[in-house]
Design a protein around this motif. Structure first.
Motif, PDB file in Angstrom:
ATOM      1  N   CYS A 258       0.836  -1.184  -0.113  1.00  0.00           N
ATOM      2  CA  CYS A 258       0.113  -0.180  -0.009  1.00  0.00           C
ATOM      3  C   CYS A 258       0.868   1.189  -0.006  1.00  0.00           C
ATOM      4  O   CYS A 258       1.624   1.531   0.872  1.00  0.00           O
ATOM      5  N   PRO A 259       0.621   2.190  -0.872  1.00  0.00           N
ATOM      6  CA  PRO A 259       1.404   3.518  -0.916  1.00  0.00           C
ATOM      7  C   PRO A 259       1.090   4.247   0.291  1.00  0.00           C
ATOM      8  O   PRO A 259       2.267   5.118   0.815  1.00  0.00           O
ATOM      9  N   ALA A 260       0.113   4.373   0.895  1.00  0.00           N
ATOM     10  CA  ALA A 260      -0.046   4.788   2.136  1.00  0.00           C
ATOM     11  C   ALA A 260       0.923   4.469   3.374  1.00  0.00           C
ATOM     12  O   ALA A 260       1.120   5.322   4.134  1.00  0.00           O
ATOM     13  N   PHE A 261       1.403   3.159   3.157  1.00  0.00           N
ATOM     14  CA  PHE A 261       2.567   2.842   4.122  1.00  0.00           C
ATOM     15  C   PHE A 261       3.849   2.480   3.529  1.00  0.00           C
ATOM     16  O   PHE A 261       4.425   1.610   3.960  1.00  0.00           O
ATOM     17  N   GLY A 262       4.199   3.249   2.258  1.00  0.00           N
ATOM     18  CA  GLY A 262       5.530   3.233   1.652  1.00  0.00           C
ATOM     19  C   GLY A 262       5.362   2.115   0.740  1.00  0.00           C
ATOM     20  O   GLY A 262       6.758   1.858   0.106  1.00  0.00           O
ATOM     21  N   GLY A 263       4.426   1.197   0.624  1.00  0.00           N
ATOM     22  CA  GLY A 263       4.477   0.064  -0.549  1.00  0.00           C
ATOM     23  C   GLY A 263       4.180   0.371  -1.731  1.00  0.00           C
ATOM     24  O   GLY A 263       3.903   1.405  -2.079  1.00  0.00           O
ATOM     25  N   THR A 264       4.239  -0.423  -2.767  1.00  0.00           N
ATOM     26  CA  THR A 264       4.078  -0.354  -4.085  1.00  0.00           C
ATOM     27  C   THR A 264       3.310  -1.315  -4.670  1.00  0.00           C
ATOM     28  O   THR A 264       3.579  -2.543  -4.519  1.00  0.00           O
ATOM     29  N   PRO A 265       2.095  -1.402  -5.008  1.00  0.00           N
ATOM     30  CA  PRO A 265       1.393  -2.402  -5.655  1.00  0.00           C
ATOM     31  C   PRO A 265       1.642  -2.930  -6.933  1.00  0.00           C
ATOM     32  O   PRO A 265       2.562  -2.286  -7.658  1.00  0.00           O
ATOM     33  N   PRO A 266       1.732  -4.001  -7.263  1.00  0.00           N
ATOM     34  CA  PRO A 266       2.077  -4.766  -8.460  1.00  0.00           C
ATOM     35  C   PRO A 266       1.392  -4.103  -9.731  1.00  0.00           C
ATOM     36  O   PRO A 266       0.525  -3.362  -9.591  1.00  0.00           O
ATOM     37  N   PRO A 267       2.096  -4.278 -10.806  1.00  0.00           N
ATOM     38  CA  PRO A 267       1.326  -3.578 -12.115  1.00  0.00           C
ATOM     39  C   PRO A 267      -0.169  -3.986 -12.382  1.00  0.00           C
ATOM     40  O   PRO A 267      -0.300  -5.173 -11.989  1.00  0.00           O
ATOM     41  N   TYR A 268      -0.976  -3.063 -12.508  1.00  0.00           N
ATOM     42  CA  TYR A 268      -2.221  -3.417 -12.661  1.00  0.00           C
ATOM     43  C   TYR A 268      -2.516  -4.485 -13.964  1.00  0.00           C
ATOM     44  O   TYR A 268      -1.990  -4.177 -14.897  1.00  0.00           O
ATOM     45  N   PRO A 269      -3.095  -5.580 -13.413  1.00  0.00           N
ATOM     46  CA  PRO A 269      -3.176  -6.438 -14.676  1.00  0.00           C
ATOM     47  C   PRO A 269      -4.573  -6.225 -15.581  1.00  0.00           C
ATOM     48  O   PRO A 269      -4.602  -6.851 -16.479  1.00  0.00           O
ATOM     49  N   GLY A 270      -5.316  -5.239 -15.424  1.00  0.00           N
ATOM     50  CA  GLY A 270      -6.442  -4.750 -16.254  1.00  0.00           C
ATOM     51  C   GLY A 270      -7.573  -5.664 -15.551  1.00  0.00           C
ATOM     52  O   GLY A 270      -7.517  -6.562 -14.781  1.00  0.00           O
ATOM     53  N   TRP A 271      -8.820  -5.049 -16.002  1.00  0.00           N
ATOM     54  CA  TRP A 271     -10.052  -5.474 -15.540  1.00  0.00           C
ATOM     55  C   TRP A 271     -10.224  -6.956 -16.116  1.00  0.00           C
ATOM     56  O   TRP A 271     -10.349  -7.105 -17.423  1.00  0.00           O
ATOM     57  N   PRO A 272     -10.694  -7.897 -15.196  1.00  0.00           N
ATOM     58  CA  PRO A 272     -10.697  -9.141 -15.770  1.00  0.00           C
ATOM     59  C   PRO A 272     -11.995  -9.179 -16.689  1.00  0.00           C
ATOM     60  O   PRO A 272     -13.101  -8.782 -16.364  1.00  0.00           O
ATOM     61  N   THR A 273     -12.018 -10.211 -17.701  1.00  0.00           N
ATOM     62  CA  THR A 273     -13.344 -10.620 -18.635  1.00  0.00           C
ATOM     63  C   THR A 273     -14.098 -11.465 -17.731  1.00  0.00           C
ATOM     64  O   THR A 273     -15.248 -11.588 -18.252  1.00  0.00           O
ATOM     65  N   ASP A 274     -13.723 -12.328 -16.736  1.00  0.00           N
ATOM     66  CA  ASP A 274     -14.449 -13.143 -16.061  1.00  0.00           C
ATOM     67  C   ASP A 274     -13.577 -13.306 -14.613  1.00  0.00           C
ATOM     68  O   ASP A 274     -12.586 -12.882 -14.463  1.00  0.00           O
ATOM     69  N   PHE A 275     -14.241 -13.700 -13.753  1.00  0.00           N
ATOM     70  CA  PHE A 275     -13.741 -13.745 -12.349  1.00  0.00           C
ATOM     71  C   PHE A 275     -13.536 -15.317 -12.072  1.00  0.00           C
ATOM     72  O   PHE A 275     -13.656 -15.766 -10.913  1.00  0.00           O
ATOM     73  N   GLY A 276     -13.024 -16.230 -13.013  1.00  0.00           N
ATOM     74  CA  GLY A 276     -12.504 -17.477 -12.865  1.00  0.00           C
ATOM     75  C   GLY A 276     -13.658 -18.527 -13.093  1.00  0.00           C
ATOM     76  O   GLY A 276     -14.927 -18.228 -13.492  1.00  0.00           O
ATOM     77  N   THR A 277     -13.417 -19.546 -13.007  1.00  0.00           N
ATOM     78  CA  THR A 277     -14.509 -20.631 -13.148  1.00  0.00           C
ATOM     79  C   THR A 277     -15.479 -21.084 -11.885  1.00  0.00           C
ATOM     80  O   THR A 277     -14.813 -20.420 -10.894  1.00  0.00           O
TER      81      THR A 277
END
Length: 292
Positions: A258-277
């Motif tokens: 979390c940036p609020a605590f000095g962290g860095t999120p991973p690269p945004y993977p993009g909005w999924p076309t589905d949420f899995g099986t």
């Protein structure tokens, strides 16, 4: 000779569950890391114990009413743990063989404490661990799992949720009530009636909190969920899921990202076309609803 291809896994539309809606309300970044990046939180002893207790209580109500005595209930704890470990072998490392007895005794104590709050031999629930789903008028899909639904001979409906922790602070109680209003709205949409009572049973300190919703309140809540889903879709298009620091950050497993605590999120993977099986999403949702 012809061959038949195995059926393709069922892909489900993205939907709001109480836990994911609560995540976004609390912190959009937490929602993203859980629901979009699918970054698993480390398993916890408390969540595992909660899952075992929920499974034992579900199995208890599968017995004839006269057999739902305390000894029968506590005897269901060990088989519930065995099934959990079979489904999630990593939990065998979380709870070692040396800790197993103490861990299961804790679960049995919670089951025993349950009998101080309700007598399961005196009523018959309509359903336990029921999967519920409805689509709002604007297309928002709601989905979740309700611990228990009771229906009185008069037709009145009570929604029950077990909590294996203690009665929370006002902030965390608000989160629990948000979850219960979610279930009440689904029942209103699917059955056309407002639940008479929402009941939160806190086993760790033997407390029951009750709430009586009204239809106007649930209709307003429906508009809130619709607006929330629009905000989620908007954030999904841009990847702009911003952190929302609060007192609840102390319990968050994503602080290192979390940036609020000095962290860095991973690269945004993009909005999924589905949420899995189907199976994968169902397991994820069950785990989320039980552990909170």
């Amino acid at each position: 000779m012809t061959s038949t291809a195995p059926p393709a896994p069922t892909v489900r539309r993205p939907a709001l569950s109480p836990s994911r809606a609560g995540d976004f309300k609390q912190c959009p970044l937490k929602y993203r890391l859980r629901a979009v990046d699918h970054i698993a939180e480390p398993p916890s002893r408390a969540a595992a114990r909660g899952t075992v207790v929920h499974a034992a209580l579900e199995a208890l109500y599968g017995l004839p009413a006269a057999e739902r005595v305390p000894d029968s209930a506590t005897a269901l704890v060990d088989p519930a743990w065995d099934r959990l470990v079979e489904d999630s072998p990593e939990l065998a490392e979380l709870i070692t063989a040396e800790e197993r007895t103490e861990f299961l005794d804790e679960a049995r104590t919670l089951i025993t404490d349950y009998y101080r709050l309700e007598d399961p031999t005196r009523f018959e629930p309509e359903s336990c661990e029921l999967r519920v789903e409805t689509e709002l008028d604007d297309g928002v899909l709601l989905r979740g799992f309700v611990d228990r639904i009771d229906v009185a001979p008069t037709g009145q409906v009570r929604v029950v949720d077990y909590k294996t922790g203690r009665v929370p602070s006002a902030l965390r109680e608000s989160k629990a009530l948000f979850q219960m209003k979610f279930y009440a709205l689904v029942i209103l949409r699917t059955r056309g009636i407002v639940p008479t009572q929402l009941r939160l049973i806190y086993l760790a300190n033997g407390t029951i909190l009750t709430y009586e919703p009204d239809e106007g309140e649930l209709r307003r809540f429906e508009r809130t969920l619709s607006a929330m889903w629009k905000a989620i879709l908007s954030a999904g298009e841009t990847g702009d899921f911003r952190p929302n620091p609060s007192k609840l950050c102390g319990w968050c497993d994503y602080k290192s990202l979390c940036p609020a605590f000095g962290g860095t999120p991973p690269p945004y993977p993009g909005w999924p076309t589905d949420f899995g099986t189907e199976d994968a999403v169902l397991l994820e949702e069950v785990a989320s609803e039980v552990s909170e």
